[in-house]
Write a protein that holds these residues in place. Sequence first.
Motif, PDB file in Angstrom:
ATOM      1  N   GLU A 190     -14.306   5.560  -0.313  1.00  0.00           N
ATOM      2  CA  GLU A 190     -13.417   4.469  -0.735  1.00  0.00           C
ATOM      3  C   GLU A 190     -14.078   3.638  -1.818  1.00  0.00           C
ATOM      4  OE1 GLU A 190     -10.675   2.072   1.895  1.00  0.00           O
ATOM      5  OE2 GLU A 190     -12.326   0.633   1.688  1.00  0.00           O
ATOM      6  N   GLY A 192       0.809  -1.208   0.000  1.00  0.00           N
ATOM      7  CA  GLY A 192       0.000   0.000   0.000  1.00  0.00           C
ATOM      8  C   GLY A 192       0.842   1.257   0.000  1.00  0.00           C
ATOM      9  N   SER A 232       0.420   5.480   0.860  1.00  0.00           N
ATOM     10  CA  SER A 232      -0.398   6.572   1.380  1.00  0.00           C
ATOM     11  C   SER A 232       0.333   7.886   1.137  1.00  0.00           C
ATOM     12  CB  SER A 232      -0.671   6.385   2.874  1.00  0.00           C
ATOM     13  OG  SER A 232       0.539   6.355   3.608  1.00  0.00           O
ATOM     14  N   ASN A 236      -5.017   6.876  -0.027  1.00  0.00           N
ATOM     15  CA  ASN A 236      -4.363   5.573   0.105  1.00  0.00           C
ATOM     16  C   ASN A 236      -4.735   4.671  -1.067  1.00  0.00           C
ATOM     17  OD1 ASN A 236      -3.377   5.607   3.179  1.00  0.00           O
ATOM     18  ND2 ASN A 236      -5.433   6.489   3.096  1.00  0.00           N
ATOM     19  N   ILE A 237      -3.773   3.886  -1.524  1.00  0.00           N
ATOM     20  CA  ILE A 237      -4.000   2.827  -2.501  1.00  0.00           C
ATOM     21  C   ILE A 237      -3.418   1.546  -1.919  1.00  0.00           C
ATOM     22  CG2 ILE A 237      -3.523   1.991  -4.825  1.00  0.00           C
ATOM     23  CD1 ILE A 237      -3.183   4.864  -5.716  1.00  0.00           C
ATOM     24  N   ARG A 238      -4.181   0.467  -1.961  1.00  0.00           N
ATOM     25  CA  ARG A 238      -3.740  -0.783  -1.336  1.00  0.00           C
ATOM     26  C   ARG A 238      -4.154  -1.973  -2.190  1.00  0.00           C
ATOM     27  NH1 ARG A 238      -5.485  -4.866   2.284  1.00  0.00           N
ATOM     28  NH2 ARG A 238      -4.037  -5.296   4.014  1.00  0.00           N
ATOM     29  N   TYR A 239      -3.231  -2.921  -2.384  1.00  0.00           N
ATOM     30  CA  TYR A 239      -3.540  -4.191  -3.040  1.00  0.00           C
ATOM     31  C   TYR A 239      -3.185  -5.329  -2.090  1.00  0.00           C
ATOM     32  CZ  TYR A 239      -3.385  -8.259  -6.050  1.00  0.00           C
ATOM     33  OH  TYR A 239      -3.598  -9.502  -6.564  1.00  0.00           O
ATOM     34  N   MET A 272      -8.513  -4.783  -3.943  1.00  0.00           N
ATOM     35  CA  MET A 272      -7.921  -3.467  -4.162  1.00  0.00           C
ATOM     36  C   MET A 272      -8.759  -2.416  -3.443  1.00  0.00           C
ATOM     37  SD  MET A 272      -5.647  -1.476  -5.731  1.00  0.00           S
ATOM     38  CE  MET A 272      -4.990  -2.256  -7.218  1.00  0.00           C
ATOM     39  N   ASN A 273      -8.087  -1.497  -2.732  1.00  0.00           N
ATOM     40  CA  ASN A 273      -8.748  -0.389  -2.040  1.00  0.00           C
ATOM     41  C   ASN A 273      -8.125   0.930  -2.506  1.00  0.00           C
ATOM     42  OD1 ASN A 273      -8.745  -2.819  -0.184  1.00  0.00           O
ATOM     43  ND2 ASN A 273     -10.207  -1.546   0.903  1.00  0.00           N
ATOM     44  N   VAL A 274      -8.961   1.915  -2.819  1.00  0.00           N
ATOM     45  CA  VAL A 274      -8.506   3.266  -3.133  1.00  0.00           C
ATOM     46  C   VAL A 274      -9.409   4.234  -2.378  1.00  0.00           C
ATOM     47  CG1 VAL A 274      -8.075   4.977  -4.927  1.00  0.00           C
ATOM     48  CG2 VAL A 274      -7.758   2.539  -5.432  1.00  0.00           C
ATOM     49  N   ASN A 275      -8.823   5.121  -1.570  1.00  0.00           N
ATOM     50  CA  ASN A 275      -9.660   6.028  -0.800  1.00  0.00           C
ATOM     51  C   ASN A 275      -9.064   7.424  -0.719  1.00  0.00           C
ATOM     52  OD1 ASN A 275      -7.895   6.221   1.617  1.00  0.00           O
ATOM     53  ND2 ASN A 275      -8.486   4.082   1.961  1.00  0.00           N
ATOM     54  N   ARG A 311     -13.511  -0.017  -3.740  1.00  0.00           N
ATOM     55  CA  ARG A 311     -12.777  -1.275  -3.588  1.00  0.00           C
ATOM     56  C   ARG A 311     -13.370  -2.336  -4.511  1.00  0.00           C
ATOM     57  NH1 ARG A 311     -14.829  -0.401   1.674  1.00  0.00           N
ATOM     58  NH2 ARG A 311     -16.799  -1.466   2.054  1.00  0.00           N
TER      59      ARG A 311
END
Length: 256
Positions: free
Chosen positions: A230, A178, A180, A190-193, A213-216, A232
């Motif tokens: 967010e 991720g 941030s 934040n971007i997270r895989y 996948m999260n993008v917020n 996702r």
Amino acid sequence: MRLRHAYIQVDDLTLGQTWSGQFFANAPFDVEILDFYGTGVGSVSGSGAVVRPDVVLHYTPGGFRFSLQDPVYQDADYPDMVASYTHRTEAGHAFNAAVTGREVETGIDESKFGAAFSLAAKFKFGDTALALSGYTGKGNNIYSGWGYNGATNPASVAASGEVNADGDLVSTTGYTAGVSHRFNEQFRGNIRYAQVEADEVAPTVADDTLKMMNVNLIYTYLPNLDFGIEWRDRNATTMPLRPGGQQVELMAMYKF
């Protein structure tokens, strides 16, 4: 209404109901996500259902943390265990290594012992931070949230996915990455895989790997008031009430 945290802390000793050893081994080193039903898919504590054991004992001398927890398997002869070490640098970087161990119900023969190993790190570069974690092992599926039956069901230990149809422990391996970034005093994002893979799944499970996948974006409107949005996407249903596919979640949080 329910009681979520109730503990006593004296110096390096904490006793009561609070965050698990798996949570402390990963969550502080992750990026912010708005999925309130999980502490981070792909990590050693990816299931949001068992992050607060009914009884937990933490002993934290220096950078070490030794945890004894109320066992998920109620007939276990000993508690679920976590041992971890955290190192933080003056530059703001942080590193954690953890080992977990617990008695697992097989449903066929006698219980078996399962263990998992986790590494997590967070690197800080000015207003940007990079978070990485990975784990592998057996017998941690109910904590990580994925196993033989796909998403684990914390309401039923027998359906937790930690053993296959023959009663053998199933291995899982997961990782997260991720980024941030703080754009200014009000905006951060934040971007997270993440993904977690089981070495064996039931015939009814469509995929042996959960991917998410999260993008917020989070906006601090007032010093104690945050708004967030967010997006996702996940390829499979997770527990609880999180169907596969795309979702958008809105958040408002006031801290007092």
